[in-house]
Design a protein around this motif. Structure first.
Motif, PDB file in Angstrom:
ATOM      1  N   SER A 146       0.854  -1.185   0.000  1.00  0.00           N
ATOM      2  CA  SER A 146       0.000   0.000   0.000  1.00  0.00           C
ATOM      3  C   SER A 146       0.892   1.238   0.000  1.00  0.00           C
ATOM      4  O   SER A 146       2.075   1.153   0.335  1.00  0.00           O
ATOM      5  CB  SER A 146      -0.912   0.003   1.229  1.00  0.00           C
ATOM      6  N   PRO A 147       0.320   2.390  -0.335  1.00  0.00           N
ATOM      7  CA  PRO A 147       1.135   3.618  -0.335  1.00  0.00           C
ATOM      8  C   PRO A 147       1.732   3.944   1.035  1.00  0.00           C
ATOM      9  O   PRO A 147       2.816   4.484   1.137  1.00  0.00           O
ATOM     10  CB  PRO A 147       0.157   4.704  -0.770  1.00  0.00           C
ATOM     11  N   GLU A 148       1.032   3.581   2.114  1.00  0.00           N
ATOM     12  CA  GLU A 148       1.533   3.853   3.459  1.00  0.00           C
ATOM     13  C   GLU A 148       2.680   2.929   3.848  1.00  0.00           C
ATOM     14  O   GLU A 148       3.481   3.253   4.718  1.00  0.00           O
ATOM     15  CB  GLU A 148       0.410   3.707   4.502  1.00  0.00           C
ATOM     16  N   ALA A 149       2.752   1.777   3.224  1.00  0.00           N
ATOM     17  CA  ALA A 149       3.764   0.792   3.603  1.00  0.00           C
ATOM     18  C   ALA A 149       5.169   1.196   3.169  1.00  0.00           C
ATOM     19  O   ALA A 149       6.148   0.818   3.813  1.00  0.00           O
ATOM     20  CB  ALA A 149       3.410  -0.574   3.014  1.00  0.00           C
ATOM     21  N   GLY A 150       5.296   1.955   2.104  1.00  0.00           N
ATOM     22  CA  GLY A 150       6.611   2.366   1.622  1.00  0.00           C
ATOM     23  C   GLY A 150       7.417   3.143   2.653  1.00  0.00           C
ATOM     24  O   GLY A 150       8.542   2.769   2.984  1.00  0.00           O
ATOM     25  N   PRO A 151       6.859   4.226   3.216  1.00  0.00           N
ATOM     26  CA  PRO A 151       7.600   4.958   4.250  1.00  0.00           C
ATOM     27  C   PRO A 151       7.886   4.115   5.485  1.00  0.00           C
ATOM     28  O   PRO A 151       8.940   4.247   6.097  1.00  0.00           O
ATOM     29  CB  PRO A 151       6.680   6.136   4.584  1.00  0.00           C
ATOM     30  N   ARG A 152       6.952   3.233   5.853  1.00  0.00           N
ATOM     31  CA  ARG A 152       7.184   2.356   7.014  1.00  0.00           C
ATOM     32  C   ARG A 152       8.356   1.414   6.747  1.00  0.00           C
ATOM     33  O   ARG A 152       9.197   1.198   7.613  1.00  0.00           O
ATOM     34  CB  ARG A 152       5.923   1.560   7.336  1.00  0.00           C
ATOM     35  N   ALA A 153       8.378   0.852   5.551  1.00  0.00           N
ATOM     36  CA  ALA A 153       9.483  -0.036   5.187  1.00  0.00           C
ATOM     37  C   ALA A 153      10.806   0.726   5.190  1.00  0.00           C
ATOM     38  O   ALA A 153      11.832   0.210   5.636  1.00  0.00           O
ATOM     39  CB  ALA A 153       9.227  -0.671   3.819  1.00  0.00           C
ATOM     40  N   ALA A 154      10.777   1.957   4.723  1.00  0.00           N
ATOM     41  CA  ALA A 154      11.994   2.777   4.695  1.00  0.00           C
ATOM     42  C   ALA A 154      12.516   3.037   6.108  1.00  0.00           C
ATOM     43  O   ALA A 154      13.722   2.983   6.359  1.00  0.00           O
ATOM     44  CB  ALA A 154      11.730   4.091   3.974  1.00  0.00           C
TER      45      ALA A 154
END
Length: 93
Positions: A25-33
């Protein structure tokens, strides 16, 4: 000026870029980063990322307002102090 260490630390990210293309999801990218950044910081400080993350998650669960101060460097300081305390207790008794 030599930047081999920076390039080497990014190698994992570059090698797995396609695997992380779809993070859910779009929110998962920053969390993964954020997680990747914490893991890489632990590696650079020669810390066990799993132990650090377990500690940080336990601390955040108890008091979410402390999240910003729960850095890998802080954990390293606490671990060193804990080991020194144990060593002092062992030499006294």
């Amino acid at each position: 000026i030599d930047n081999n260490s920076a390039e080497h630390s990014m190698r994992t990210v570059v090698m797995n870029r396609k695997n992380w293309l779809f993070v859910g999801s779009p929110e998962a990218g920053p969390r993964a980063a954020v997680l990747l950044s914490l893991v890489e910081t632990c590696r650079r400080l020669k810390l066990d990322p799993f132990r650090y993350l377990r500690w940080a998650i336990e601390e955040i669960t108890q008091d979410p307002s402390r999240a910003a101060e729960l850095t890998p460097r802080k954990w390293r300081e606490l671990e060193r102090a804990r080991k020194a305390e144990k060593a002092a207790e062992g030499s006294v008794g």
